[in-house]
Scaffold this motif. Structure first.
Motif, PDB file in Angstrom:
ATOM      1  N   MET A  54       0.854  -1.169   0.000  1.00  0.00           N
ATOM      2  CA  MET A  54       0.000   0.000   0.000  1.00  0.00           C
ATOM      3  C   MET A  54       0.907   1.242   0.000  1.00  0.00           C
ATOM      4  N   THR A  55       0.724   2.125  -0.985  1.00  0.00           N
ATOM      5  CA  THR A  55       1.576   3.305  -1.111  1.00  0.00           C
ATOM      6  C   THR A  55       1.185   4.369  -0.092  1.00  0.00           C
ATOM      7  N   ALA A  56       2.083   5.329   0.104  1.00  0.00           N
ATOM      8  CA  ALA A  56       1.803   6.439   1.019  1.00  0.00           C
ATOM      9  C   ALA A  56       0.618   7.265   0.499  1.00  0.00           C
ATOM     10  N   PHE A  57       0.572   7.441  -0.828  1.00  0.00           N
ATOM     11  CA  PHE A  57      -0.548   8.182  -1.413  1.00  0.00           C
ATOM     12  C   PHE A  57      -1.870   7.488  -1.100  1.00  0.00           C
ATOM     13  N   TYR A  58      -1.910   6.182  -1.300  1.00  0.00           N
ATOM     14  CA  TYR A  58      -3.141   5.416  -1.067  1.00  0.00           C
ATOM     15  C   TYR A  58      -3.542   5.497   0.407  1.00  0.00           C
ATOM     16  N   LYS A  59      -2.575   5.369   1.309  1.00  0.00           N
ATOM     17  CA  LYS A  59      -2.870   5.479   2.747  1.00  0.00           C
ATOM     18  C   LYS A  59      -3.412   6.866   3.086  1.00  0.00           C
ATOM     19  N   ALA A  60      -2.785   7.892   2.524  1.00  0.00           N
ATOM     20  CA  ALA A  60      -3.238   9.260   2.789  1.00  0.00           C
ATOM     21  C   ALA A  60      -4.648   9.482   2.240  1.00  0.00           C
ATOM     22  N   ALA A  61      -4.916   8.958   1.042  1.00  0.00           N
ATOM     23  CA  ALA A  61      -6.246   9.111   0.439  1.00  0.00           C
ATOM     24  C   ALA A  61      -7.299   8.393   1.282  1.00  0.00           C
ATOM     25  N   ARG A  62      -6.980   7.206   1.767  1.00  0.00           N
ATOM     26  CA  ARG A  62      -7.932   6.475   2.613  1.00  0.00           C
ATOM     27  C   ARG A  62      -8.205   7.259   3.893  1.00  0.00           C
ATOM     28  N   PHE A  63      -7.163   7.914   4.443  1.00  0.00           N
ATOM     29  CA  PHE A  63      -7.343   8.719   5.650  1.00  0.00           C
ATOM     30  C   PHE A  63      -8.225   9.934   5.366  1.00  0.00           C
ATOM     31  N   VAL A  64      -7.931  10.646   4.274  1.00  0.00           N
ATOM     32  CA  VAL A  64      -8.709  11.830   3.913  1.00  0.00           C
ATOM     33  C   VAL A  64     -10.176  11.454   3.669  1.00  0.00           C
ATOM     34  N   GLY A  65     -10.396  10.359   2.963  1.00  0.00           N
ATOM     35  CA  GLY A  65     -11.758   9.905   2.663  1.00  0.00           C
ATOM     36  C   GLY A  65     -12.421   9.170   3.809  1.00  0.00           C
ATOM     37  N   ASP A  66     -11.685   8.927   4.902  1.00  0.00           N
ATOM     38  CA  ASP A  66     -12.208   8.199   6.063  1.00  0.00           C
ATOM     39  C   ASP A  66     -12.787   6.848   5.632  1.00  0.00           C
ATOM     40  N   LEU A  67     -12.077   6.162   4.741  1.00  0.00           N
ATOM     41  CA  LEU A  67     -12.592   4.945   4.117  1.00  0.00           C
ATOM     42  C   LEU A  67     -12.558   3.717   5.018  1.00  0.00           C
ATOM     43  N   ASP A  68     -11.921   3.818   6.161  1.00  0.00           N
ATOM     44  CA  ASP A  68     -11.887   2.678   7.079  1.00  0.00           C
ATOM     45  C   ASP A  68     -12.998   2.756   8.133  1.00  0.00           C
ATOM     46  N   ASP A  69     -13.873   3.736   8.009  1.00  0.00           N
ATOM     47  CA  ASP A  69     -14.978   3.871   8.948  1.00  0.00           C
ATOM     48  C   ASP A  69     -15.939   2.693   8.809  1.00  0.00           C
ATOM     49  N   ASP A  70     -16.583   2.336   9.914  1.00  0.00           N
ATOM     50  CA  ASP A  70     -17.555   1.233   9.907  1.00  0.00           C
ATOM     51  C   ASP A  70     -18.694   1.470   8.918  1.00  0.00           C
ATOM     52  N   PHE A  71     -18.973   2.716   8.606  1.00  0.00           N
ATOM     53  CA  PHE A  71     -20.036   3.072   7.670  1.00  0.00           C
ATOM     54  C   PHE A  71     -19.892   2.310   6.355  1.00  0.00           C
ATOM     55  N   TYR A  72     -18.666   2.100   5.907  1.00  0.00           N
ATOM     56  CA  TYR A  72     -18.412   1.486   4.602  1.00  0.00           C
ATOM     57  C   TYR A  72     -18.561  -0.039   4.595  1.00  0.00           C
ATOM     58  N   ARG A  73     -18.802  -0.623   5.752  1.00  0.00           N
ATOM     59  CA  ARG A  73     -18.965  -2.084   5.792  1.00  0.00           C
ATOM     60  C   ARG A  73     -20.282  -2.528   5.171  1.00  0.00           C
ATOM     61  N   ASP A  74     -21.304  -1.685   5.256  1.00  0.00           N
ATOM     62  CA  ASP A  74     -22.593  -2.009   4.655  1.00  0.00           C
ATOM     63  C   ASP A  74     -22.512  -1.713   3.160  1.00  0.00           C
TER      64      ASP A  74
END
Length: 166
Positions: free
Chosen positions: A1-21
């Motif tokens: 996982m690249t630094a860009f991808y990690k930063a984008a996931r953080f900015v988009g809050d993509l690891d939030d439980d909301f995205y599990r549904d």
């Protein structure tokens, strides 16, 4: 996982439980696409209009808007490419809406250039406006001819490739 991808996931809050549904994620992705496109159109319209109606201050503001617009567009495409999705391979990018967006962008760039280069010395008499309109129409016709030519060339290439496969 690249630094860009990690930063984008953080900015988009993509690891939030909301995205599990799955349904919530799909609907939110569609809503985000609508919001993204709306912000793109607002930015392009504002950047196209501001230099012409607000002079030099409007040109500087439009320049800032276009820089932000460009950065957001590039980051969006880079994120998609990190996930192995290339817009230019899967979509027809020369649809009428894309041409309209490009035209707004060019009007904005022209306004910024004219205002920052010539400032208040811009001639806005009717003959000058008629020349601008005629020039823009000429460019649009040339662009349309190029698009049609490019489509035909692509169709001929695809037909030739199909002929080789048979």
């Amino acid at each position: 996982m690249t630094a860009f991808y990690k930063a984008a996931r953080f900015v988009g809050d993509l690891d939030d439980d909301f995205y599990r549904d799955e349904r919530q994620r799909d609907v939110w992705n569609e809503a985000s696409a609508v919001g993204f496109q709306l912000s793109q159109w607002i930015a392009l319209v504002a950047a196209a209009v501001l230099p012409w109606i607000a002079g030099r201050p409007g040109a500087w503001t439009a320049l800032g808007i276009l820089i932000a617009w460009f950065v957001v567009s590039v980051v969006t495409q880079l994120y998609a490419r990190q996930r192995d999705v290339d817009l230019y391979l899967t979509a027809n990018v020369w649809r009428p809406r894309a041409v309209a967006g490009a035209a707004l962008y060019l009007v904005g760039i022209a306004g910024i250039f004219v205002q920052l280069r010539y400032g208040d010395g811009v001639d806005n008499d009717p003959a000058t406006w008629a020349g601008r309109i005629a020039g823009a129409a000429t460019v649009l016709v040339i662009f349309a001819v190029f698009v049609v030519w490019n489509r035909r060339r692509t169709e001929r290439r695809l037909d030739a490739e199909e002929g080789l496969e048979d």
